[in-house]
Design an enzyme around this catalytic site. Structure first.
Site, PDB file in Angstrom:
ATOM      1  N   THR A  93       0.863  -1.196   0.000  1.00 33.76           N
ATOM      2  CA  THR A  93       0.000   0.000   0.000  1.00 33.76           C
ATOM      3  C   THR A  93       0.894   1.239   0.000  1.00 33.76           C
ATOM      4  O   THR A  93       0.914   2.001   0.956  1.00 33.76           O
ATOM      5  CB  THR A  93      -0.894   0.013   1.257  1.00 33.76           C
ATOM      6  OG1 THR A  93      -0.058  -0.209   2.419  1.00 33.76           O
ATOM      7  CG2 THR A  93      -1.960  -1.041   1.224  1.00 33.76           C
ATOM      8  N   GLU A 162      -0.414  -5.460  11.270  1.00 34.06           N
ATOM      9  CA  GLU A 162       0.796  -6.171  11.703  1.00 34.06           C
ATOM     10  C   GLU A 162       1.792  -5.182  12.319  1.00 34.06           C
ATOM     11  O   GLU A 162       2.027  -4.121  11.769  1.00 34.06           O
ATOM     12  CB  GLU A 162       1.424  -6.875  10.490  1.00 34.06           C
ATOM     13  CG  GLU A 162       2.603  -7.735  10.841  1.00 34.06           C
ATOM     14  CD  GLU A 162       2.310  -8.631  12.051  1.00 34.06           C
ATOM     15  OE1 GLU A 162       1.383  -9.442  11.995  1.00 34.06           O
ATOM     16  OE2 GLU A 162       3.019  -8.486  13.069  1.00 34.06           O
ATOM     17  N   CYS A 277       7.659   1.855   5.773  1.00 31.99           N
ATOM     18  CA  CYS A 277       6.387   2.238   6.387  1.00 31.99           C
ATOM     19  C   CYS A 277       6.334   3.558   7.150  1.00 31.99           C
ATOM     20  O   CYS A 277       5.316   4.248   7.067  1.00 31.99           O
ATOM     21  CB  CYS A 277       5.905   1.113   7.280  1.00 31.99           C
ATOM     22  SG  CYS A 277       5.471  -0.346   6.313  1.00 31.99           S
ATOM     23  N   PHE A 278       7.359   3.905   7.911  1.00 37.65           N
ATOM     24  CA  PHE A 278       7.226   5.100   8.756  1.00 37.65           C
ATOM     25  C   PHE A 278       6.803   6.322   7.936  1.00 37.65           C
ATOM     26  O   PHE A 278       5.817   6.984   8.241  1.00 37.65           O
ATOM     27  CB  PHE A 278       8.543   5.392   9.485  1.00 37.65           C
ATOM     28  CG  PHE A 278       8.734   4.602  10.755  1.00 37.65           C
ATOM     29  CD1 PHE A 278       7.779   3.695  11.188  1.00 37.65           C
ATOM     30  CD2 PHE A 278       9.868   4.772  11.531  1.00 37.65           C
ATOM     31  CE1 PHE A 278       7.948   2.969  12.356  1.00 37.65           C
ATOM     32  CE2 PHE A 278      10.047   4.057  12.708  1.00 37.65           C
ATOM     33  CZ  PHE A 278       9.093   3.152  13.122  1.00 37.65           C
TER      34      PHE A 278
END
Ligand SMILES: NC(=O)C1=CN([C@@H]2O[C@H](COP(=O)(O)OP(=O)(O)OC[C@H]3O[C@@H](n4cnc5c(N)ncnc54)[C@H](O)[C@@H]3O)[C@@H](O)[C@H]2O)C=CC1
Ligand SMILES: O=C(O)[C@H]1O[C@H](OP(=O)(O)OP(=O)(O)OC[C@H]2O[C@@H](n3ccc(=O)[nH]c3=O)[C@H](O)[C@@H]2O)[C@H](O)[C@@H](O)[C@@H]1O
Length: 466
Positions: A93, A162, A277-278
């Site tokens: 994503t 997650e 992700c961050f």
């Protein structure tokens, strides 16, 4: 409801390890991980466990135990969906690179494709689990697609984000601080939640399995990453202040971390956080806040990213400045390219941005990373499109031997905190370098005093200069 067959769409850094651990802990459940990427599936099926597509300490053992017994990797997406009672969506994503929300919003193209594929391939009721990190209220869209198939099949949507970190994925999965499951507050919703609780309860103590409504679960994932990244940006902001005041950031971190309300984890100053992700998740949080008109909230979280960009930029500028304001034609060794130790993942690694800035100054960079290959490094730098591929190829090399990377260099920069870097023969490295030999420790892992005794000039994050 007892689940006997699970399908997971997406065999990446999350889908692979997560399903391997579920299969290991629940031998009576058949777990099939599917992906459209044939090469990736072939690597998951490789007999030689050293060739798994994701490097994680301990993962080879888990996969070795369960694969072929009740863990399967396949490209037959429809067949796996059809036979499963529970389908996890664990696809990527990333941040949108086009259109409305470009550069901030999450690109949900792959999520929607999965929802449509599940809708088309299903001929029996299913529980669909959002494992991917998603903007709050995405379940609404997934539900809308799934409930309009017209074939009478019923779906329950759960959110089960997650929280594993790369490099410690297996440990994080086997001994999770908590598992979060969000679902609908209806009898069917509760039954679906219970089915997933029962799976995790095979190895996670029940009190660590939190159940919430779907929106809290979706938002908690973005929030957890935002708060973690905020701690890194906070300590990195203070590292710059340390450098001008002769305070030592590691001492400051220890002093504040000893307060049990603050806690000592996640306060390690660095060249900047990376990882897939961050940044993506905070940008997403900023975008969502702004779309609800919450300007102050959006600006507050955006500052975490700005601080991180500043940290990467000032590390590169420090190298240039200390090499007498020019690095043109000078060899600079990079030890580390991965975004953290114990992973082969390079997504958003600080090393990429520091290298890009130095390449703008025509430096010659030689990289050594124990787990990252030349092709990946070239692809990371080419992806930025700052200059042509040929120029990147000419200025940026990677070698298989760290001593070779450092030989004849003007400076060594530590970009990843791999344990092995600490053990190197630093006297041998010093002797092979041009003088004055400089070290830029972007992770504060080396023994700076000892390096100075050898003769190095050492620059570290948030540390007083000599
Ligand atoms: N990498 C990490 O440590 C963590 C990631 N997450 C989240 O988990 C999600 C997945 O992340 P990663 O595993 O890192 O991504 P990844 O890029 O490693 O893996 C995603 C996989 O999904 C596959 N895929 C995409 N569309 C598909 C489709 N329609 N059918 C079948 N396969 C398809 C891709 O080919 C790819 O192999 C993201 O939302 C991420 O934010 C959450 C926690 C940790
Ligand atoms: O959603 C995700 O993808 C995951 O993101 C992070 O995990 P990850 O990015 O794999 O690794 P972290 O250990 O969080 O490190 C992220 C970055 O911050 C840096 N960092 C971390 C901690 C610290 O004290 N200082 C610091 O600079 C690391 O070097 C790395 O570049 C979170 O820790 C996970 O809980 C989450 O599931």
């Amino acid at each position: 409801m007892k689940i006997s067959k699970i399908c997971c769409i997406g065999a990446g850094y999350v889908g692979g390890p997560t399903m391997a651990v579920i299969a290991q802990k629940c031998p009576e459940i058949k777990v099939t991980v599917v992906d459209i990427n044939e090469a990736r599936i072939a690597a998951w099926n490789d007999e030689n466990l050293d060739n798994l597509p994701v490097y994680e300490p301990g993962l080879d053992k888990v996969v070795g135990e369960a694969r072929g017994r009740n863990l399967f990797f396949s490209t037959q997406v429809d067949a796996a969906i059809q036979e499963a009672e529970m389908v996890f969506i664990s696809v990527n994503t990333p941040t949108k690179t086009y259109g409305e929300g470009k550069g901030q919003a999450a690109d949900l193209k792959w999520i929607e494709l999965c929802a449509r594929q599940i809708a088309a391939a299903s001929d029996s009721d299913k529980i669909v689990v959002e494992k991917s990190t998603l903007p709050v209220r995405t379940a609404e869209a997934v539900k809308d697609i799934l409930s309009n198939t017209g074939n009478g099949v019923k779906f329950q949507i759960l959110s089960n984000p997650e929280f594993l970190a790369e490099g410690t994925a297996v440990e994080d999965l086997q001994q999770a601080d908590r598992v979060l499951i969000g679902g609908e507050n209806s009898p069917e919703g509760k039954e679906a939640i219970q089915a997933l609780v029962d799976i995790y309860a095979h190895w996670i103590p029940r009190e660590r399995i939190l159940t919430t409504n779907v929106w809290s679960s979706e938002l908690s994932k973005l929030t957890a990453n935002a708060v973690l990244a905020q701690r890194v940006s906070s300590i990195n902001a203070l590292s710059e202040l340390c450098e001008v005041t002769e305070a030592d950031i590691d001492e400051v971190a220890r002093a504040i971390g000893a307060d049990s309300r603050i806690g000592g984890k996640f306060l390690k100053a660095s060249v900047g956080f990376g990882g897939s992700c961050f940044q993506k998740d905070i940008l997403n949080l900023v975008y969502i806040s702004r779309s609800y008109g919450l300007t102050e909230v959006a600006d507050y979280w955006e500052q975490v990213i700005k601080m991180n960009d500043h940290q990467k930029g000032r590390f590169a500028r420090k190298i240039v400045k200390s090499l007498y304001n020019t690095v043109s034609g000078k060899k600079i060794a990079f030890l580390g390219w991965a975004f953290k130790k114990d992973t082969n993942d390079t997504r958003e690694s600080a090393a990429i941005y520091v290298a890009d800035q130095l390449l703008n100054e025509k430096a010659q960079i030689s990289v050594f990373d124990p787990k990252v290959k030349y092709q990946q490094i070239q692809s990371d730098i080419n992806y930025l499109q700052t200059r042509g591929k040929e120029e990147n190829g000419a200025l940026l090399e990677s070698v298989a031997d760290p001593y070779e990377a450092c030989k004849d260099s003007h400076a060594v920069a530590i970009l990843t905190e791999w344990d092995e870097f600490v053990q190197y023969d630093w006297k041998k490295i010093y002797d092979s370098m041009l003088k004055p030999a400089k070290i830029f420790d972007g992770r504060n892992i080396l023994d700076h005093e000892q390096l100075r005794e050898i003769g190095f000039r050492v620059y570290a994050i948030g540390k007083p200069l000599e």
